[in-house]
Design a protein around this motif. Sequence first.
Motif: not given
Length: 569
Positions: A497-504
């Motif tokens: 929800x804060x825009x942090x993105x995981x490793x794909x």
Amino acid sequence: MKRRGRRSRGLWLLALVVALATGGTVPAGADTTTQPQTFQGPGYSPEYADPPTGSENQSKLWFHADAWWALIVEPAGRSVRVFELMPHHIWRPTSAVVNTDTGDVGDALRDGDAVHVVTRSSDASLFYVNLSFDAAARDYRVAAPVLVTPRNSGSPPTIAKDAAGALWVGYATATNVVVIRSLDGGLTWGRVTTLSSGGPGGAVEAGALIAFDDRVGMLWSDQASGSFRFASHRAGDDPTVWTHEVAVSGPNVADNHVSLGRIPGASGDTLVAVVKTADGEPIGNPAAGEIAVLVRAPGGQWSTVPVSSLDEGFNDPIVQVDVATNALHVLASYNGSIVRKTSPLDAIAFPPGMGTTLVNGTGHQLSNPTGTKDVLDARSGLVVLASDWHSRTYRHAEMPLGPPAADPADQVPPTSPPTVQAQVLSSGAVALSWAAASDGDRWVPGGTGVPVAGYVVSRDGVEIASVPTTGMRDQLPAASETAAPRVVEYSVAAVDASGNRSAPAALTVEIPAGGSSRTLVLVAVGLLALAGVLAAGYLLYRWRVVRGTQLPSSPQRSRELTRERTPVA
């Protein structure tokens, strides 16, 4: 009936053929995460006779540090301890014991990292207890209890803190409505201020304190005059100066059930109180009564909104304010469960009917729901605790309020989707699915692990979609339908929800040659044509039967039938 059954089966087969021809997939099931879920809680001591989640004017829950906390009576003895609601939905006892000789569990007000509690001992003495949060230990430290008033009443007290920082405690008895102020954070308490006095031998009343705008207010029942009354005090003024109002009055209007909440607003706070009438008295059923919400607009005007009728039999009502979904929730005991009716905040009105079940009491006898003084949001969800007086246990419900809430301080990415799978539908279409990622292991309402906000899907390093679900269908560009097989690389990254993105999480998929797609379409078209021929033949057969004729079995037989029916000259 048999013809209808054959037709249904035929339609189902036809739908299956069309799905195969178009590369369709079975849609995912409906998302049920917004529905409330009920959980069994700990037992409470048989030495505590009353439901420990009463009374309606008090709040025994608060939300802090991404968790819910509660004042809970222990399984043995008369102690009240702070419990934390854990991610697996079990209440964990902390080291914080608030009262070891409880007569009334009390009322809790969260104030940053502190919690202000008022509680009564078994001799009805009223004490103030300060709790301070220890983040490292994830526990509360308990200050020594401070006597507020000696044993002069068993009425359930409430607590509030005004805009100037003063703490107030108030309660209503059969004879008086009183408040007491502390200017030093609860270390010492001043003299009692009486807001209302009645004659001896009157009915037991109920009252609730609340802070709003630059004031603190007390709402109480006055059964002798058939009214609910309200008094407010401006922060910083002399403690004896209060402005009085009549919220509502009339025959059988007032009963001693009051729960008070605050709706914040740009032009001032709106107060909402769910109350119960005394309409059951004339029919010999004191427990019965209508439920209504009293609304005080920022300008001081009062109005009444009905919630339930006398026949519906709601009891023990409380109110909770929800800014996540812009809703006002009224919760009440009904038929052994806790039910919920909801209204928009900006146009308060409740639909007719019995509402929906919030805390499931199947096989139990639930009563006396309790909630929080805080305004609810998406991060807190809705949690309500109730008492099962038959088995002497707690039960609670958890319900999400909207999608995951953003945390501006959150810089930790979520986990990657654990698995990604693909189904090649044709040379031009691929169905992707993956397991849900998690944004942490803190408590979330009714779930396990913090859900992410969505997923970003890439094909050959180029982002092609952002989806909130754990699957999608990728329609490859027309140029991709080549005469030779090819390899496509997909990747899926979770976004919180804060825009942090995981490793794909990556997956390589081999796409067949374009001819495979044309072959599939030709086969599907052939199946559709065959289905049409069979359907037409069947319909023609049924028409002939209705007409009283038969289809010829062969050309030769048709000619013989013609000769048989030709008149002889």
